[in-house]
Design a protein around this motif. Structure first.
Motif, mmCIF file in Angstrom:
data_model
loop_
_atom_site.group_PDB
_atom_site.id
_atom_site.type_symbol
_atom_site.label_atom_id
_atom_site.label_comp_id
_atom_site.label_asym_id
_atom_site.label_seq_id
_atom_site.Cartn_x
_atom_site.Cartn_y
_atom_site.Cartn_z
ATOM 1 N N ALA A 25 -62.172 -35.089 -31.930
ATOM 2 C CA ALA A 25 -61.364 -34.082 -31.230
ATOM 3 C C ALA A 25 -60.665 -33.158 -32.230
ATOM 4 O O ALA A 25 -60.614 -31.937 -32.030
ATOM 5 C CB ALA A 25 -60.334 -34.782 -30.341
ATOM 6 N N TYR A 38 -52.303 -32.319 -29.528
ATOM 7 C CA TYR A 38 -53.302 -33.371 -29.285
ATOM 8 C C TYR A 38 -52.775 -34.723 -29.789
ATOM 9 O O TYR A 38 -52.835 -35.732 -29.078
ATOM 10 C CB TYR A 38 -54.622 -33.022 -29.984
ATOM 11 C CG TYR A 38 -55.608 -34.156 -29.899
ATOM 12 C CD1 TYR A 38 -56.359 -34.369 -28.743
ATOM 13 C CD2 TYR A 38 -55.740 -35.079 -30.943
ATOM 14 C CE1 TYR A 38 -57.228 -35.441 -28.634
ATOM 15 C CE2 TYR A 38 -56.601 -36.153 -30.848
ATOM 16 C CZ TYR A 38 -57.347 -36.329 -29.687
ATOM 17 O OH TYR A 38 -58.198 -37.415 -29.585
ATOM 18 N N GLY A 81 -62.932 -30.635 -33.591
ATOM 19 C CA GLY A 81 -63.114 -29.525 -32.646
ATOM 20 C C GLY A 81 -61.960 -28.541 -32.691
ATOM 21 O O GLY A 81 -62.154 -27.332 -32.554
ATOM 22 N N ILE A 82 -60.760 -29.056 -32.868
ATOM 23 C CA ILE A 82 -59.571 -28.182 -32.888
ATOM 24 C C ILE A 82 -59.457 -27.417 -34.208
ATOM 25 O O ILE A 82 -59.239 -26.209 -34.226
ATOM 26 C CB ILE A 82 -58.292 -29.018 -32.657
ATOM 27 C CG1 ILE A 82 -58.263 -29.540 -31.205
ATOM 28 C CG2 ILE A 82 -57.036 -28.217 -32.961
ATOM 29 C CD1 ILE A 82 -57.206 -30.589 -30.943
ATOM 30 N N ARG A 140 -59.227 -26.644 -26.567
ATOM 31 C CA ARG A 140 -59.052 -26.889 -28.006
ATOM 32 C C ARG A 140 -58.000 -25.964 -28.613
ATOM 33 O O ARG A 140 -57.856 -25.902 -29.833
ATOM 34 C CB ARG A 140 -60.369 -26.658 -28.736
ATOM 35 C CG ARG A 140 -61.420 -27.690 -28.417
ATOM 36 C CD ARG A 140 -62.708 -27.300 -29.089
ATOM 37 N NE ARG A 140 -63.717 -28.316 -28.919
ATOM 38 C CZ ARG A 140 -64.964 -28.205 -29.350
ATOM 39 N NH1 ARG A 140 -65.338 -27.112 -29.992
ATOM 40 N NH2 ARG A 140 -65.835 -29.160 -29.167
#
Lengths: 249, 184
Positions: B69, B177, B72-73, B149
């Motif tokens: 994750a 996140y 992706g960010i 994102r």
């Protein structure tokens, strides 16, 4: 007789200038053709590691590599990077030393402005800054039975489990680690290449050779010269094409 | 005649020496400027301002899914396997690093109820783009939530500081996140 000598001289000049004009063209054509097929030739995956090339790209570490031994394993710091078990990590400041950290064979590398925790397989666990450490600058590091000690101008501090806290130890006197300059020449060469992240891709070197980037400010005039040379060769070629040889006249 | 030549040579040497001196001085000043590190607020002071002291340090271990994750960010692998945070009074503080152009920017985020309540640029190491540390820019992050994102709010850029702006937007999303993973 005089006119004959003049003709011979001009023909010699024509040959010499033609040859010189062809050199930059050949350079551009060959490097361009290879670049055109750089993917097919896999040139992105080929690294150039020659010291001269690395120096040209400024990819040579400055200063001396410092080494300490932790549980029989060497930890080397060199110009902002630390090498441990084949892995490379960036660090800040001057390495003070390294101590064993955790049960998986990991280490903690201390500099005057931080601590870098690296696990047994060489991966970076975490970076500790002034919040998690005694006041800066750190001046020494020592290991004692699996516990780390850090020294700053206030004295020695014992680090808690997981580096989550630390406590000052009044009158504590540990023997601080003293990194030494790495003397193994073969390892120095190896680390110098590792510092440069394995070298420069061949495709990048070829592109810069093609664009004559190595010539610095003069490189921008190279293609002017190439254009002039091309015009010269075309012009003289056209003249020669239409000129009848003396025997045919 | 000979003495005139000598004096000319000495004069030339002095001029060359002066020029070389100026050159080195200028090079020295510009190299310091390029590598300047500006500490706007020490991380410990940032925490003390929000919690009245440095609270007990907590650690978030990043799983494989977390790393994915964050990739992706941030658009790249997050280098560390664990992240430290501090909490108290219903809010959490995250202090994260991200490279703007070539150097890492250290930023502190206060997250409360899944929204950013404050962004503070703590340490800025780039030679350009320091404007991102100014309140007119950082206050745009207040109230932002994680949306996909990225951030739920529009953050206006700054001419000449695009990379630093992007780095802080990514860090904001990463902080939100991580806050969600630490227990929302």
């Amino acid at each position: 007789m005089m006119a004959m000598a003049g003709k011979r001289r001009s023909r010699r000049w024509h040959r010499v200038l033609g040859l010189l004009s062809a050199i930059p063209l050949v350079w551009v054509v060959i490097t361009g053709a290879v670049l055109n097929h750089s993917v097919d030739l896999g040139l992105d995956g080929v690294a150039v590691r020659h010291p001269l090339v690395l120096r040209a790209y400024g990819m040579v570490p400055a200063g001396e590599p410092l080494v300490v031994e932790v549980s029989g394993r060497r930890v080397v710091a060199w110009d902002g990077q630390v090498f441990f078990r084949g892995a490379v990590h960036e660090i800040r400041g001057v390495m003070l030393g390294a101590v064993a950290d955790g049960s998986d064979g990991g280490i903690a590398v201390a500099s005057d402005v931080g601590v870098w925790r690296i696990d047994g397989d060489g991966s970076l666990l975490e970076v500790l800054d002034e919040i998690s450490l005694p006041g800066f600058p750190l001046t020494g590091v020592a290991g004692d039975g699996g516990r780390a000690w850090l020294e700053n101008p206030d004295g020695w501090h014992r680090v808690g489990e997981g580096w989550l806290d630390h406590e000052p130890v009044a009158g504590g006197a540990m023997e601080r680690q003293k990194p030494v300059v790495l003397s193994d020449d073969a390892l120095r060469d190896e680390l110098s290449v590792a510092w440069a992240r394995g070298g420069v891709p061949m495709a990048r070197v070829l592109l810069d050779l093609h664009a004559v980037k190595f010539a610095g400010a003069w490189g921008r005039y190279f293609y002017d010269v190439v254009a002039l040379c091309t015009l010269w060769l075309c012009g003289t070629g056209v003249v020669l094409f239409f000129r009848k040889p003396g025997r045919a006249r | 005649m000979e003495s005139m030549d000598k004096s000319r040579v000495i004069c030339c040497k002095r001029v060359i020496g002066l020029l070389v001196g100026i050159l080195f001085a200028v090079a020295g000043v510009s190299s310091r400027a390029a590598g300047a590190e500006k500490v706007y607020e020490k991380p410990s002071v940032f925490l003390s301002r929000h919690f009245g002291g440095v609270p007990k340090t907590r650690v978030l271990e990043l799983s494989g899914a977390d790393q994915k994750a964050l990739h992706g960010i941030l658009g790249h692998r997050y280098k560390q396997k664990r992240v430290r945070y501090w909490q108290g009074g219903g809010k959490r503080a995250w202090i994260l690093d991200e490279i703007g152009k070539t150097e890492p920017i250290t930023a502190g985020f206060i997250v409360k109820g899944g929204r950013i309540s404050e962004l503070r640029v703590l340490i800025y190491r780039e030679s350009h783009g320091w404007e991102v540390s100014r309140p007119f820019f950082t206050k745009q992050f207040a109230g932002a939530k994680l949306k996909g994102r990225g951030l739920s709010v529009r953050v206006d850029g700054i001419v000449g500081a695009t990379l630093s702006v992007n780095a802080l937007k990514k860090l904001g999303a990463a902080a939100l996140y991580l806050d969600g993973q630490a227990g929302g």
